[in-house]
Structure formats: structure tokens, C-alpha cells
Design an enzyme around this catalytic site. Sequence first.
Site, short mmCIF file in Angstrom:
data_model
loop_
_atom_site.label_atom_id
_atom_site.label_comp_id
_atom_site.label_asym_id
_atom_site.label_seq_id
_atom_site.Cartn_x
_atom_site.Cartn_y
_atom_site.Cartn_z
N HIS B 204 -1.61 -4.40 9.13
CA HIS B 204 -1.04 -2.83 8.98
C HIS B 204 -0.62 -2.14 10.09
O HIS B 204 -0.34 -0.66 10.15
CB HIS B 204 -2.53 -2.65 7.90
CG HIS B 204 -2.15 -2.75 7.16
ND1 HIS B 204 -3.45 -2.13 5.46
CD2 HIS B 204 -1.83 -3.62 6.22
CE1 HIS B 204 -3.40 -3.12 4.64
NE2 HIS B 204 -1.93 -3.90 4.54
N TYR B 260 2.63 -14.49 4.97
CA TYR B 260 2.45 -13.21 5.38
C TYR B 260 3.63 -13.45 6.65
O TYR B 260 3.93 -11.98 7.38
CB TYR B 260 1.01 -13.55 5.37
CG TYR B 260 0.94 -13.40 4.34
CD1 TYR B 260 0.58 -11.25 3.71
CD2 TYR B 260 0.48 -13.85 3.04
CE1 TYR B 260 0.02 -11.57 2.19
CE2 TYR B 260 -0.21 -13.78 1.54
CZ TYR B 260 -0.44 -12.62 1.73
OH TYR B 260 -0.84 -12.02 -0.12
N GLN B 261 3.76 -14.30 7.49
CA GLN B 261 3.67 -13.99 8.90
C GLN B 261 5.51 -13.87 8.37
O GLN B 261 6.03 -13.03 9.62
CB GLN B 261 4.29 -15.52 9.67
CG GLN B 261 4.96 -15.68 10.14
CD GLN B 261 4.77 -16.60 11.71
OE1 GLN B 261 4.05 -17.38 11.39
NE2 GLN B 261 5.20 -16.94 12.41
N ARG B 262 6.73 -14.52 7.33
CA ARG B 262 7.97 -13.28 7.34
C ARG B 262 7.77 -11.76 7.14
O ARG B 262 8.54 -10.91 7.67
CB ARG B 262 8.32 -14.19 6.62
CG ARG B 262 8.28 -14.07 4.83
CD ARG B 262 8.23 -13.22 4.27
NE ARG B 262 7.49 -13.26 2.76
CZ ARG B 262 7.57 -11.68 2.21
NH1 ARG B 262 8.21 -10.81 2.37
NH2 ARG B 262 6.59 -12.13 1.77
N HIS B 414 -6.38 -13.72 2.42
CA HIS B 414 -4.55 -14.69 1.59
C HIS B 414 -5.67 -15.96 1.59
O HIS B 414 -4.28 -16.46 0.90
CB HIS B 414 -3.75 -13.93 2.10
CG HIS B 414 -3.54 -12.08 1.31
ND1 HIS B 414 -4.01 -12.07 0.38
CD2 HIS B 414 -3.61 -11.89 2.04
CE1 HIS B 414 -3.88 -10.55 0.15
NE2 HIS B 414 -3.45 -10.42 1.38
N ARG B 439 -0.02 -15.18 -9.38
CA ARG B 439 0.42 -13.90 -9.78
C ARG B 439 2.09 -14.05 -10.08
O ARG B 439 2.78 -14.60 -9.57
CB ARG B 439 0.14 -13.40 -7.83
CG ARG B 439 0.84 -11.42 -8.35
CD ARG B 439 0.57 -11.49 -6.71
NE ARG B 439 0.98 -9.84 -6.65
CZ ARG B 439 1.13 -9.31 -5.06
NH1 ARG B 439 0.64 -9.58 -4.41
NH2 ARG B 439 1.55 -7.88 -5.15
#
Lengths: 737, 737
Positions: B204, B260-262, B414, B439
Site C-alpha cells: 500500500h 501478490y508479487q505481480r 495472505h 474466493r
Amino acid sequence: MNIAIFLAKVVSRILVTFALILPLCVQAAHPNLVITAADVSQMRQAITKPGRFSNAYSDLKAQVDLQMAQAINVPVPKDGGGGYTHERHKNNYQLMYNAGIIYQLSQDKTYANFVRDMLLAYAQLYPTLDLHPERKVNSQNAGKLFWQSLNEAVWLVHTIQAYDLVCSALSAQDIASIETKLLKPVAVFLSEGQPSTFNKVHNHGTWATAGVGMAGYVMNEPEWVEKALYDLEKSGKGGFLKQLDELFSPQGYYNEGPYYQRYALLPFVTFANAIENNEPQRKIFQYRDGIILKAIDTTIQLSYDGLFFPINDAIKSKGIDTIELVHGVALAYSLTEAPGYLDIARQQDQIILSGDGLKVAQALDQGLAEPYPFESVAFGDGNDGKQGALVIMRSQLAGDQAVLFKPAAQGLGHGHFDKLTWQFYDQGQEIVSDYGAARFLNVEAKYGGRYLPENESYAKQTVAHNTVVVDETSHFNGDVEVGNQNAPVLNYFETSSLGTVASARIDKAYQGVELKRTMALVNLAEVEKTIVLDVFNVVSSSEHQLDLPLHYLGQLIDTNFSVSVSTDQLFALGAKNGYQHLWLKGRGLPKQGLAKVSWLNENGRFYTQTSLVNGQEEFLFTQIGANDPNFNLRNEQAFIRRVKNNKQHQFISVLEPHGEYNPGKEYTLEAESQVTTLGHSQRGEVMLVELTIAGVSYLIAINQSEDGAIDQDFQYQDQSFSINGRLAVFALNDDEE
Amino acid sequence: MNIAIFLAKVVSRILVTFALILPLCVQAAHPNLVITAADVSQMRQAITKPGRFSNAYSDLKAQVDLQMAQAINVPVPKDGGGGYTHERHKNNYQLMYNAGIIYQLSQDKTYANFVRDMLLAYAQLYPTLDLHPERKVNSQNAGKLFWQSLNEAVWLVHTIQAYDLVCSALSAQDIASIETKLLKPVAVFLSEGQPSTFNKVHNHGTWATAGVGMAGYVMNEPEWVEKALYDLEKSGKGGFLKQLDELFSPQGYYNEGPYYQRYALLPFVTFANAIENNEPQRKIFQYRDGIILKAIDTTIQLSYDGLFFPINDAIKSKGIDTIELVHGVALAYSLTEAPGYLDIARQQDQIILSGDGLKVAQALDQGLAEPYPFESVAFGDGNDGKQGALVIMRSQLAGDQAVLFKPAAQGLGHGHFDKLTWQFYDQGQEIVSDYGAARFLNVEAKYGGRYLPENESYAKQTVAHNTVVVDETSHFNGDVEVGNQNAPVLNYFETSSLGTVASARIDKAYQGVELKRTMALVNLAEVEKTIVLDVFNVVSSSEHQLDLPLHYLGQLIDTNFSVSVSTDQLFALGAKNGYQHLWLKGRGLPKQGLAKVSWLNENGRFYTQTSLVNGQEEFLFTQIGANDPNFNLRNEQAFIRRVKNNKQHQFISVLEPHGEYNPGKEYTLEAESQVTTLGHSQRGEVMLVELTIAGVSYLIAINQSEDGAIDQDFQYQDQSFSINGRLAVFALNDDEE
């Protein structure tokens, strides 16, 4: 057995002696079955130029070279289907056929010699054989090289062609040995030796007559050809022509469905080619108004996205690239030069080394392919085309959609008890599904690779399909003979730019119960959507429990009514007729009005079934897998609409594809059904369905009249409408609602 | 609120007045963030010639034209994630960015005017806004346009670039309005207005610093750049550079995993480009030994067949064609000109309209792509690279195979409780699987499209993974904080032509229990097979129940031991920690020796797990789906090896891909496991595994020494062997067995 072998040896020695005087093969032009000498000369030219045909030649030659590097292996028959000797003999006939082709094209005698040596090995083995040790007890169909004579006939169909391709290169002595010890005895065994099979109007008979008839052409036995065409007594009650009369409907639909149709096709295509090349005066391709071409074309029409519609005992991965249809498409193109067949050939991506194959290859090289015209069509079933029908509805308005609706006949032993069932396809995926066959083909651990017990106990049962089950029993009480005698009736079929509609009924699936279903794939141009309308009427003289399952592929997303889910234990839904294989996962009783069930298919699209319910239709949510001690079944989902103690009921619903789920690109569109109202009423013989979808209100009118009175006028909300034909679709002014 | 709005209006009026005197935008060269004026001139040339770049330009222009035909819509913020206003504002920033690009390339002022008008609409709206109504209570991260400021930062990253692209076409008055009423207030809100987010070393924070820093360049606020780089106090404890120090391992691995890396990548790539173009003296691409390039490259390595390995809360369909990585690959190619990146760009099939994108397009047009070099590699985890590792093993010997072995750190909120788990891939398919995240992204009916409750109750739990569960509780007792503080230890990793081996341990997942796992992907050249060897040691001071699940995708084909199957009712396996979601379908207790479980994947290949068991390992066969009242879970299969009341246990097994199931072509090859013996023994620090497969006996030696003494000699069956390194594979003479 010893006496049999002794006699066989004596006979063969006599034949050899006779043959030495008169080597039969060299009397006629060879080859002259599917491939002719004229074909060969063109093919030899073609392989000198770059293109699909010479590529196919190089590929096959390399493959044959690799296999010929192994020693010839003609083992004593021992194993049943899938076993070593079974597979070896299958490989051998294919290899002889391929090596024969390469010989003709390369003119390299090595290949002919290889075929010769293998044939001689067979000629040595065959006279020593009694019936196959793995044959079924009391079977009329036992083979010698194989456990069933069907395989032996397939062996002959290939081997006689291989022999035809090389025999001009053989010595008189070898010809005599091969013909008298092997090919003639096999042909005699498959004809005089098994009259019931040979004369039978059935796929097994087709292979036998094709093999024997071609053997007659090659070895100059015109009587064999006559018997192949008209049965052993030349009565015309059996034989190849009778098979063409009986096994296909006038449109070319084969009673057992596409999975078996494509298999049945090969001997028809092969023998017909041989007849045409040897006796063009028989006009075999004109026979019965061109039934052979129709049969090929229908096989293509019975596919979606390259795979056959999996009705009856079908294995789902079978499709248009099957070798049988590669031969069929080559013939169809050769006969018609219709560019749509090239589209199919392009998808098959396999070129046959034959005269027909050459035409296809050259046309593809020239870029002549055009999209094959898939159509909405009702294929009348039975040899007269009047024993029900298999109905295909297609639309390209909002995806590549197809409905298969099945008021077809039972389809013999591989048929399922699924009268009036349906399937739905969209965007290349199965959406409303059919289980197909319960079988892992040739996987030994799975019941020897044969049809699994669950094929009988589940896959064939009515509850495994998307049609009404009365009192938890299957159609015809699961009796295939009764099924064969009682086909549904197609009331009507119509297709237009508005969509496609069909209606059918059957009153023999259950005593005293009439089932009538009307289905339509309707194009709603204003909202760029296509929906499936389904109205299923059940009328009975006494009270019954009625179940209407819908088997879907995907993940349940939502229902607009509450479902009581079994969370920490599950029970089987029933005890028999397939119900014992369904886990009951949840149940819900939607209030009067619209009941919605939505799921997400792996194509990334949502599907919602909206049902108009009266408050008494219970929804049961199930998963396949109960009473499955060997994990033989796929664990797929369904929901079953159930009403109890009813004399009559109408199941009314609309299936609506919508939206897109794309987590890769991180967006989700229109995950919710756009159907906001659904109504149903009757105006005389016109059924009216009112539907509001994506804000537009439609009135869909279906003319149900049985007497062919097509034009109808009716009033709806103080307006006059008229319907000219079976289906009319009116987009109403929203403001008037 | 009224006072806040009043003050904002006063301030903005003052700023407007000031700005009218000195319009800031035109002082510098524009554009100059990711795209520079020099890039633009080359791009303008490129769109005049045919090729990928001009195609991409035409496509984007057509898309923008279509969107610009709609009226500008800047709604008052109302909805949370996935809702209308949320999606509208997301679309708006993307549209402004795209229109800005088209303006620069087409030089057609219509596009600049469109961006201007939308910016002015925002400039009118923004001063009236308080915090978003859908913000979380007491959140530090509330936005104004969006419910969370993360989206607002992403909005700024795009919008500031759009502004940079068009500002040279704007009037001084418009510039003043846009900067003072909109862009500066947003930048101030995201920095001074939210210090805890801005200063946080977290994704963030990266978006916030990237947006604010680029705003500083465009609007000539060098202090903002300093603060973006070093935190609000310019202390260096936070800010973009600290994020580069902390969020990646030295090899460029991002702690939360590839999914999450991408996502994290884009602001790094974007802001770094802007820094390089504005202040090349900062040498941002050399920072930390080129960490930005390493981060891009690692993201690619963390994929298989185009999709990211789905560890932690990953949605499985996310792959290398994600837009973030399209930007990343363009930069990586621009920095290195390594032709492997072009291979990835080709698969992405998307050209960015930027200077870097142009280089990629032209290189692809020239056919310069070469296969990207996927490797076997251990990515050290944590900012020092020493907090465990994520291990990838690959082999091309017998298919395109990959093992993902995960002795990685918890990976924050996560992360899953799955220490030492593994996954296996072959022929483009998942074979031994990881559930990923529970999800349905943005599907409102599925818990508003957010992570489902089952993500916590199942997907994160240890039993949902392929690693040991002690006493039916999850690792760290499911406490993410404890997990974050206790990473596993990678004992060693080695890769060679023989295969790849890694070993890791953790003694903090459970109190008093050490878990140690050694995995190897071993090439057996003689039999042209690759197997996965798995030895899992559990040592404890007290007795426990140990479960080792293996989640597989496919249909169970066979077991070599009897399984007692629950046929007419099912119960949940347990009550909590994920066990409540597993139906127990069957159980078996294989005798001492080899226990085999075979399944068939949809790739048409068979897989057999052969375990060396002591007669006390029970096998439990499960299916996901219990306690799932909303049908949220996929109904996938697993088997769990269980031992009870043990202080120590060794789970030993081999996974073997074999054969082929091809019902379409009607053949089945090698449906049965070829492993006939499996043995395990220890010679000092060398672990020996004896394996006979397809008739060849192998001795696989793995040197487990911890002190780095690599060369070891040992005796086996009266022969001397030596191992130089971690892994040795000896094909023994069969006759000696």
C-alpha cells in the site's frame, strides 16, 4: 481340435497345389480396392512436391520404418481385448496396410517383402488355430486371431487391402500360400463359418461383409461379392445393401448415436469405395438417394466444437478427428468437392494416403476450405426416419450455442433410458451435461477397461439424464427390448432466424403417463442473448412422484431461495435405478413464482435456470458418487425438481447464459440473472411465454397445433398477434407492462 | 465536514489565484514519467509502419474512441469494491491514461480535451468529498473516491501520468484548476493525510509513494519526491527505497508469493521508470544490485505453463499475461535486451504503448524471441533471503514437470499455514494441487466477491495442503503473527543434470515437534522417467497423531490395498481446522511394504504415489465439501496418510507419472505403476533410496550432512560408492539384484 487342424492342413495343401497352377492375384489390376492404380500414379507425382500430402507420406514412412526395424511378431492368440496378443494383431494389420501404401508410393520392394513375410507368418499360424481361448461361452461371434470375430473382420478389411497393395510384387508360390492358407480361410470363416453374424443387419455384419466382399474382388471370387451384398443365400434379406437400407435413417442418422455411427462408418466407406472402383455400374454412391454421403455428413453434424454429442454409451473425448471420419470426410470431399468438408479436414489435421486423401490435401494446400455449415436439424430416427428424432438446435447470436434434444429411439443395447432428455453447449463447453458412458477404455484396473458396472446401474438410468423420472424408476422400467419397440414421436420441428423449436411426446416410457416436452433455442436480438425455453408436460391417470433432473457442469453460485444443506453427513438419495449413486447435498422449496439456480462453468460464463414454480416443486441438490466402492464415477452436480402425488404437472423453465468471470483479468460482468419475469399461458393451441430479460419484455408464442394448421391469431393484453409457423418472438414495448 | 469543505475551497481558490500567475506544468518537458518526449517521437514514427506496435495503437485507439463516445461520468463515490461507482472510477483513470497516450501519438487534441474535461469534472467533485461512506470503521486507510486509499493511490498513479501526457495542451487556467483542486489535494491526502500508510513498508505504501513521487515530478514539487523516496520525515525508515530494501529478498522474491508479487510490481516498475527519466543520477535500476529487474525476473520464474504457482491466497487463473507483468517484461527487455523476455512477451500477446513497449514490439517483429530460461532455483525468503525459501524444481526429461516445494516464510496476512508443502505439475496440468484462495473475485453472490469464510476455515488451514498436520491442528495453531516470526530453515538445495534436491526443517510449527522434509525431482535417464522423491521426518518428544495429505486432481484409478468405502452415507472427517470440510469417503490400512494409489489426470496421464509403509499408516480418502452450506468449495479429492500415537515417523514415497489414456484415439498405455521395489536406509549422513522402476534398479543417494562436508563414500551391497554433492543416482546392474 486336432482333427480340425488336420483337415484344415489337408484342405490348404490341396488349395496350394491348385493355386500353383493359377496364381489368382496377378490376373487383375492391383491395387483396386479403396486405392486404384490410377490413384497411385497421381500419388507418386504428389509426393515429389512439397505440401500436405508429401508431408503425410514422409511422416507415415518414418513411422513404418521405425516399426519395420522390429522383428515380425505374429503371436499365438491368447489375450482378450486390450491384452498383448490382441493389441499385437491389431498393430500388425495396421502396419501391413501402411507398409503396403509405402510400397506403392516408394516402389521400394523392401516394404512389399515385409508385408509378404508377415502374411506368410500368418499363413503358417492360421491353419493351426482353433477358436480363441478367451471367447465368450456359447458365443456365435468367436474369432480365431481375436476373442471376437468383429476384430477378425476388421483384421480382414485391413489385411486384404494390404495384400492388394503388394500382391503384384509377390511370387506365385507366396500368393498361393497366402491366399489358400490365410486369406481365403479367413474369408470363409467369417462368412460360411458364421452365417448369423454375416447375415445380420448390424455393424458386426458390415465389417464381415466388407472384408469378405473385398476379398472376393481381390481374389476373383465374384460369388463372395454377391453374398456380401445380398447375404449368404443372396436373398437380399441381409448383406451390405440391406444394412444400408436398415441401419441408417433416410437422412443418414445411425440408430445408436454418433459415437457408434463414426465407428460403423468405416466399413461402409471402405467397401463402397471398393465396389465403385470394381463395379461402377452398381452406382453404390447413388444407392438409397446417396445414403453413404448422408451418413458421413450427419456424423459431422452430430458434433459440437469437434466432439460428438455424447448420447448413449459414448466416451466423451471422441470427435471428428477420429480416423473413421478422416476417411469419411476424404470420400465426402471427393464425391462433392464441397469446401465445408475441407474445414473439417483441416481440424482433423490428418491426410489419408489415398486418391481421396490426395484431393483433400491439394485443396487444403490451395486454401479452398470454407466454414462447414453446421445446422439446426431434426434427424428422424429409424430406417424410415419416423421412430422419433434426434434434434440439434444451434445459434451463433451470443456465443457458439447448441441444444441437443433427444426424442430419439432407444438405440439398441448401447442406448440409454433418456427419452426427451437434452444437453446444452456454449462457448466450446458442456453446460447442461450427459454423463455419457461409465467406462475407462482399456484401463485394466477399471473393470478390465470394459463398461463399468456403474454404466448399467447409473449412466444408463433415467435419473442420470435431464428428463422426467416417474416414481424413481427408469423409462421402460429399464427394459431395452421394450425401449427398442417404443420410440417417442416428434410432434414438430422448425428453425428460422428467430430460433429453433421442437416438440415431442411419448406415452410408453411409463404405463399410463404421457410425457410431452417442448424445447426452443430462442434468439432475443434486442438484448443479444439466446435462451433455452423448456416446457415439460406430464399427464397421468393416477398420482405419481415426478423428478426432473438438470445435470450441470460447474460450481453452484447462487439460488434465489433458501437451501437446507447437509453439512456434516450425507445420504444416498435412493436405493435403485441410479438414485443410489446420488448424494443428497441439500433441498429447498421455493415459493410460488420464479426459482433461480445459477452456476459458473469453467468457460467463465454464468448460467441461470429460472423455473416458474407453483410452490410445490422441491429442488434437490445432488452429487454423483454414492455407492461407488471403486471410485468409478465422476463426482458431478445436479439439481432435481420434484413434485409428489401429482396426476399432472408442467415443468416450465428458461436457461440463460450471462456475464463473464475473468479473475485473471480481474473483472466479473453480469454475474446475476437478467430474467425478471416469466409467465406462461395458453391461447387455444398457442402456448405463450412472457419473459422479461435485461429490461426488455418478450412474448414468445409457440403454435402447438397437431393438425398442421400453422397460421394462428390470438389476443394478448388487448393486442392482436398472429403467428405464421411454429415460433414467433415479439419484443413488447416496456412502457406497456 | 462543512468546515472541511469550506476550508478546502478557500485553499483551492488561493492556489488557483497563485497558479494563474505561474502555470507549473509548462515549465518542464512533458511527458516525462514512464513515457518521455523522446519516446513519443519514436512511437509516432512506429505507428506509421505495419507491425505489432501500430496494431496495438489501432486497437487501443478504437477502444478509446468507443469509450469516449459515452458521456463523461464522474459519479459521487458511493459503492465499495466491485460496486458501480468503484468500477466507474477505476475505468475512468484507465480511460484518461489511454486517451492521454492516444493524444500524444495521434496529436489529435480531441483526446487531450477529453482528458481535460474529465480531470475538470474530478476537480469539481473532489473538493466536496469527505471520507468514503463505505470505508471500514476506524480504518487508517480510508479513501475519498474509493472505500480504501489503496485504490485512490492507484488512481493517482494512473491519473498523474494521464495529466503528464496532456498538460502541454491545457490552458493555464485549466492547469491551475486541475492541479490545485484535484491533483495536489489528492497527493497531499495520500501523503501528509495518511502518514501511517505512506510511511509503511508495504505494498500500500508503494502505491502511495509512487503516486505522490510522480506527482512531485510533474508538478515540480521536489520535496514530494524526497518524501516518496525516504518517508515523510525523509528519515529513510520508510519510503520507496526502504520498500525496495525490505519487501524483496536479495533474489527478488516477494514475501507474499507470486500472486501478490505481480500486483506489487507495477508501482515499483512505474515509479522507477519515472525516477530514471527525471533523475538518472539516482541510478534506481542499479539500486540493491538491480533489485527491480530481479523482482520482475523472479515473477516470471514463479510461473508454470503461463500461470503463477498458486501459493497462499492466490486465484489460480492469474498468470504471466497479467498487465502488471506486461509492463514488467517490457522494462526487463528494455534494460537487458535478453531475448527470453520476448518469449514471455509473445505469450502475453499485449504491447504496451510506451518506449519500452516499442522496443519489445520491434524485437518481436524481427523474430528475436528465444525460449525463456526457466530454472530450478531456491528463492531465499525474507529481506535477507534467509527466512526459509521457495523452491522450484523443473525437468524436461519426460514432460514439462515442476515441483514447487515451500519451506518459505508465512508471507503475512495472505499466507497459508502450509510449511514444507509441495505441488506437482506435469504436461501443463496441476497434478498434486494446492487449493489456492477460496474466493470468487467480484462475484457478488459469493460473499460480495471477497475472500469467502471458507478461505479462513479451509483454504488457509494446514490440512488443505500437502504437508504434515499434527493432532488435527494447523501450523502455529493458525496464528499468523507466530507464523511471521518463525520461518523454516532451508538445509540445502542443489540442482544438476541428475535432478534437483532440497531439504528443509522447522521446529516451531508445533511445540516440541521437528518437521524435516527432503524432496527431489530425480531424472532416471535409463527409463526416460522423472520421479518425485519425498521423505518427511517427524520427530517429537511426545506422542501425536500425524496426518500427511496429498491433494490430487483427477479420478482415482486404483489402489494396491483394499479400501473400505462409505457407500451410502458420508461423515465429515473432523470438527475444526479444515477437517470439518472434508468428507471421509473411504479408509484402508495397507500391509507393510509398498502402498500404491493411482489416479488419472485430465491431461490423460496416470500418476502413482508409491509409499513405503510399516503397516501402521492408514490411508484416508477424502473429498472437499462438508460443512459448505453455500456450495463455496470445489469438490476435490485427497488421500491422507495417518499414523497415531507416534513420537517419530518417516513418511517415504515416490510419485511416478506414467502412461497415457487416450480414449479419443482408443489406446491406453502403461496404466499401471512401474515401481516394483522401494527401499530406504541410512549410511552415516547419506540417505539411500533403492528403487526399481520399469525393470531398472536405481540407488539414489542424498547427502544430508549439515556441515557442508560434501564428498562422502559409502558401501552398498558390497560395492563402494561415492557421492560428490548432494544427489547421486546410480543405475545398478539388474542381474545383481
